[in-house]
Design an enzyme around this catalytic site. Structure first.
Site, short mmCIF file in Angstrom:
data_model
loop_
_atom_site.label_atom_id
_atom_site.label_comp_id
_atom_site.label_asym_id
_atom_site.label_seq_id
_atom_site.Cartn_x
_atom_site.Cartn_y
_atom_site.Cartn_z
N SER A 1 0.59 6.88 9.25
CA SER A 1 1.86 6.40 9.80
C SER A 1 1.82 6.67 11.31
O SER A 1 2.68 6.24 12.13
CB SER A 1 3.16 7.14 9.20
N ASP B 1 -4.48 11.23 5.27
CA ASP B 1 -4.56 10.11 4.81
C ASP B 1 -6.04 9.52 5.19
O ASP B 1 -6.54 9.37 6.22
CB ASP B 1 -3.53 8.97 5.60
N GLU C 1 -3.99 5.55 -1.19
CA GLU C 1 -3.07 4.41 -1.50
C GLU C 1 -3.51 3.50 -2.51
O GLU C 1 -4.84 2.98 -2.46
CB GLU C 1 -2.36 3.57 -0.38
N GLU D 1 6.40 6.13 -3.31
CA GLU D 1 7.45 5.41 -2.07
C GLU D 1 8.17 4.19 -2.52
O GLU D 1 7.52 3.22 -3.08
CB GLU D 1 6.47 5.12 -0.93
#
Length: 286
Positions: free
Chosen positions: A50, A88, A120, A187
């Site tokens: 992010s 991440d 992810e 999420e």
């Protein structure tokens, strides 16, 4: 400020789930903010991709590179003394061969000094999660809305709203847990579905827009502080408006420079009369 100095481990997080002690997770991307977040008692610091949006100014997380993640991970891990630092893996850094994915994750651990990495994706990543954990690299999963796939998903939309999607979330979560993931981010998932996932797996769930039933919560630091963040999702609570405070301070500074209010006498240094005499030959006295 947090007084407990014992470092948080993946084992400790699992114990928190068993004891029903909520886990606090927050992002940080640089040394000073990581130092504050760590001292304030956050359990896990996520160096999220992010950063592409809130630090680097991209429209999504897709352009973020391994070098970007390494750069910011190094700053955060230098500051964090207690929190578990999870980094991440950026877009396409783990979607090629297993060997390349392990190599990239290893860089985040060796060079970035991360304590764990986050991926992810769901069941399709189970073999990779297993490979990484066998290599000694702790893995946090991330399912539901996966920002790296935002273009494929058609935007930032709630996931798991119908029976088929909800079942897939349950299947994905179980597959990741069975493969060795120590925690899973959920999420933008309906609270009821997130609660089912939380109840069915034995590793902690960390919610972001997934309700109070998760074992922990994560938010982006810039969002909760309104620090140059233009996003205001439904699931974000604003705890301060640092951006507005900073802007007001800078406006005041600019005005004082232009009106010669700053610097005042208390902000400057003075040379001795002897030094002035040596430089100019004489001292002009009032």
């Amino acid at each position: 400020m947090q007084t407990q100095t014992q470092p948080i481990t993946t084992t400790e997080l699992k114990k928190r789930k068993q004891q029903k002690q909520p886990i606090a997770v927050l992002t940080a991307y640089d040394y000073p903010t990581a130092k504050i977040v760590d001292a304030a008692g956050v359990d896990v610091i996520l160096v999220g991709d992010s950063l592409g949006m809130v630090v680097l100014g991209y429209e999504s997380t897709v352009p973020v590179t391994m070098e970007d993640m390494l750069h910011h991970a190094k700053a955060v891990t230098r500051a964090a003394k207690r929190a578990l630092v999870v980094v991440d893996m950026p877009f396409l850094s783990y979607h090629g061969s297993l060997d390349d994915a392990v190599k990239n994750a290893g860089r985040l651990m060796q060079e970035g000094l991360a304590k764990a990495v986050k991926l992810e994706g769901g069941a399709e990543l189970a073999s990779l999660v297993q490979r990484l954990t066998q290599a000694g690299i702790p893995v946090m999963g991330h399912i539901g809305l996966t920002p790296q796939s935002v273009h494929q998903l058609g935007g930032y939309k709630v996931q798991g709203k119908d029976r088929e999607q909800a079942q897939k979330l349950l299947t994905d979560a179980q597959a990741l847990a069975d493969a060795g993931a120590f925690a899973i981010v959920l999420e933008c998932v309906p609270q009821e579905v997130a609660q089912m996932v939380t109840d069915r797996i034995d590793v902690p769930t960390i919610g972001i827009g997934a309700g109070a039933g998760c074992d922990g919560q994560v938010l982006v630091l810039h969002d909760i502080l309104q620090f140059a963040s233009s996003l205001s999702p439904k699931f974000v609570k604003q705890y301060a408006n640092i951006g507005s405070m900073m802007e007001q301070a800078v406006v005041q500074y600019v005005n004082e420079v232009r009106t010669k209010v700053f610097p005042a006498d208390e902000h400057v240094f003075h040379a001795s009369e002897e030094t002035i005499a040596q430089l100019y030959g004489e001292v002009t006295k009032p």
